[in-house]
Motif scaffolding. Structure first.
Motif, PDB file in Angstrom:
ATOM      1  N   HIS A 148     -10.023  -3.673   1.149  1.00 46.19           N
ATOM      2  CA  HIS A 148      -9.838  -5.081   0.781  1.00 46.19           C
ATOM      3  C   HIS A 148      -8.430  -5.555   1.050  1.00 46.19           C
ATOM      4  N   ASP A 149      -7.527  -4.605   1.308  1.00 45.53           N
ATOM      5  CA  ASP A 149      -6.157  -4.984   1.592  1.00 45.53           C
ATOM      6  C   ASP A 149      -5.989  -5.022   3.101  1.00 45.53           C
ATOM      7  N   GLU A 150      -6.270  -6.196   3.664  1.00 40.18           N
ATOM      8  CA  GLU A 150      -6.336  -6.279   5.115  1.00 40.18           C
ATOM      9  C   GLU A 150      -4.966  -6.181   5.776  1.00 40.18           C
ATOM     10  N   SER A 151      -3.880  -6.305   4.971  1.00 35.23           N
ATOM     11  CA  SER A 151      -2.564  -6.232   5.587  1.00 35.23           C
ATOM     12  C   SER A 151      -2.014  -4.810   5.527  1.00 35.23           C
ATOM     13  N   ALA A 152      -2.796  -3.860   4.959  1.00 37.63           N
ATOM     14  CA  ALA A 152      -2.299  -2.494   4.791  1.00 37.63           C
ATOM     15  C   ALA A 152      -2.043  -1.847   6.142  1.00 37.63           C
ATOM     16  N   ALA A 153      -1.049  -0.954   6.160  1.00 39.53           N
ATOM     17  CA  ALA A 153      -0.788  -0.190   7.381  1.00 39.53           C
ATOM     18  C   ALA A 153      -1.978   0.737   7.630  1.00 39.53           C
ATOM     19  N   LEU A 154      -2.162   1.065   8.887  1.00 40.65           N
ATOM     20  CA  LEU A 154      -3.228   1.995   9.252  1.00 40.65           C
ATOM     21  C   LEU A 154      -3.027   3.308   8.501  1.00 40.65           C
ATOM     22  N   ASP A 155      -4.099   3.822   7.926  1.00 43.93           N
ATOM     23  CA  ASP A 155      -4.026   5.075   7.182  1.00 43.93           C
ATOM     24  C   ASP A 155      -4.259   6.215   8.178  1.00 43.93           C
ATOM     25  N   THR A 156      -3.151   6.743   8.710  1.00 38.03           N
ATOM     26  CA  THR A 156      -3.289   7.742   9.780  1.00 38.03           C
ATOM     27  C   THR A 156      -3.812   9.074   9.253  1.00 38.03           C
ATOM     28  N   ALA A 157      -3.532   9.370   7.978  1.00 38.57           N
ATOM     29  CA  ALA A 157      -4.059  10.624   7.411  1.00 38.57           C
ATOM     30  C   ALA A 157      -5.584  10.545   7.366  1.00 38.57           C
TER      31      ALA A 157
END
Ligand code: BTN
Length: 265
Positions: A5-14
């Motif tokens: 839901h947090d569309e501005s979040a950084a890509l979660d590379t893990a």
């Protein structure tokens, strides 16, 4: 996994690494919070000897490049920008088909939507573009650049909304970029392996599946090639993937490049 839901979040590379377990493509994974172009960076790394499968991705592509020298605009964090280093042992037109097909299949897997392909390799949903693909070769290296409009809405950009859409807009809920990235890369990993090891039979299979998704055939189209416009019916695709178009006066054209638009009438 990043909060969907947090569309501005950084890509979660893990999370992306976990989703890519077992895939040859997508490793090593290079994530840069911002970069001019993931494809420029991937080509630079490839020239330094980066292995097949290396992925460059980002949240903010400041000078994204499109087909035919165009700029590829995207809002930070809303675009999925993926560039993969490959060294294919099969012809470029087959790779073009395999990439478009993998993007369509990956989107379908991640969202349940059923995308079509517009010749040669735009991926559409409901007639509007959701993904652009840029394939660039230099020596034995090919960089496959994939830009998918995942989150956000184009409602405030009417000039774009007429021609383009986002996955979130189409499904009516937020979509995690990691899930789309992994589904697309895993689909391409399968196609790439089959093409690399499967010879002519694998190429014939990819072409057949690509044709099933190609929405251009049978359409009345206008093709822009620089200053030149060709209008006619898209009748088929030849063995090398070129589009076969017949004008109203019966003249036949074999189209190798250009911007295709479906037109009424
Ligand atoms: C098109 O014109 O439709 C192709 C657009 C390709 C955009 C992608 S985003 C990731 C990669 N990096 C770039 O600079 N371009 C491609």
């Amino acid at each position: 996994m990043a909060d969907a839901h947090d569309e501005s979040a950084a890509l979660d590379t893990a999370a992306l690494e976990v989703l890519l377990a077992g895939s040859r493509l997508g490793h090593p994974l290079i994530y840069l919070p911002a970069v001019e172009s993931t494809s420029t960076e991937a080509m630079r790394l490839a020239r330094e000897g980066a292995p097949d499968g290396l992925l460059v991705t980002t949240d903010d592509q400041t000078r994204g490049r499109g087909r035919m020298g165009r700029v590829w605009h995207a809002l930070p964090g809303e675009l999925l920008a993926l560039s993969l280093v490959l060294r294919p042992n099969f012809p470029p037109h087959v790779l073009i088909m395999a990439v478009a097909l993998s993007v369509a299949a990956g989107i379908e897997r991640a969202t349940g939507l059923r995308p079509g392909i517009k010749w040669p390799n735009d991926v559409l949903i409901g007639g509007r573009k959701v993904c652009g693909i840029l394939i660039e070769a230099s020596g034995d290296v090919t960089v496959v650049g994939i830009g998918i409009n995942v989150t956000g809405s184009l409602a405030e950009h009417p000039e774009l909304a007429a021609r383009a859409t986002t996955l979130a807009e189409q499904v009516g809920r937020p979509i995690a970029r990691e899930a789309v990235a992994a589904a697309v890369i895993r689909a391409l990993d399968r196609e790439y392996r089959q093409l690399r090891d499967g010879g002519e039979a694998a190429r014939v299979a990819v072409r057949a599946t690509w044709l099933e998704r190609l929405v251009t055939i049978g359409q009345r189209v206008s093709i822009q090639q620089g200053e030149r416009t060709i209008t006619g019916i898209a009748e088929g695709v030849d063995d090398d993937g070129a589009l076969l178009v017949r004008q109203d006066d019966g003249r036949a054209h074999t189209i190798l490049w250009g911007d295709v638009e479906a037109i009424g009438g």
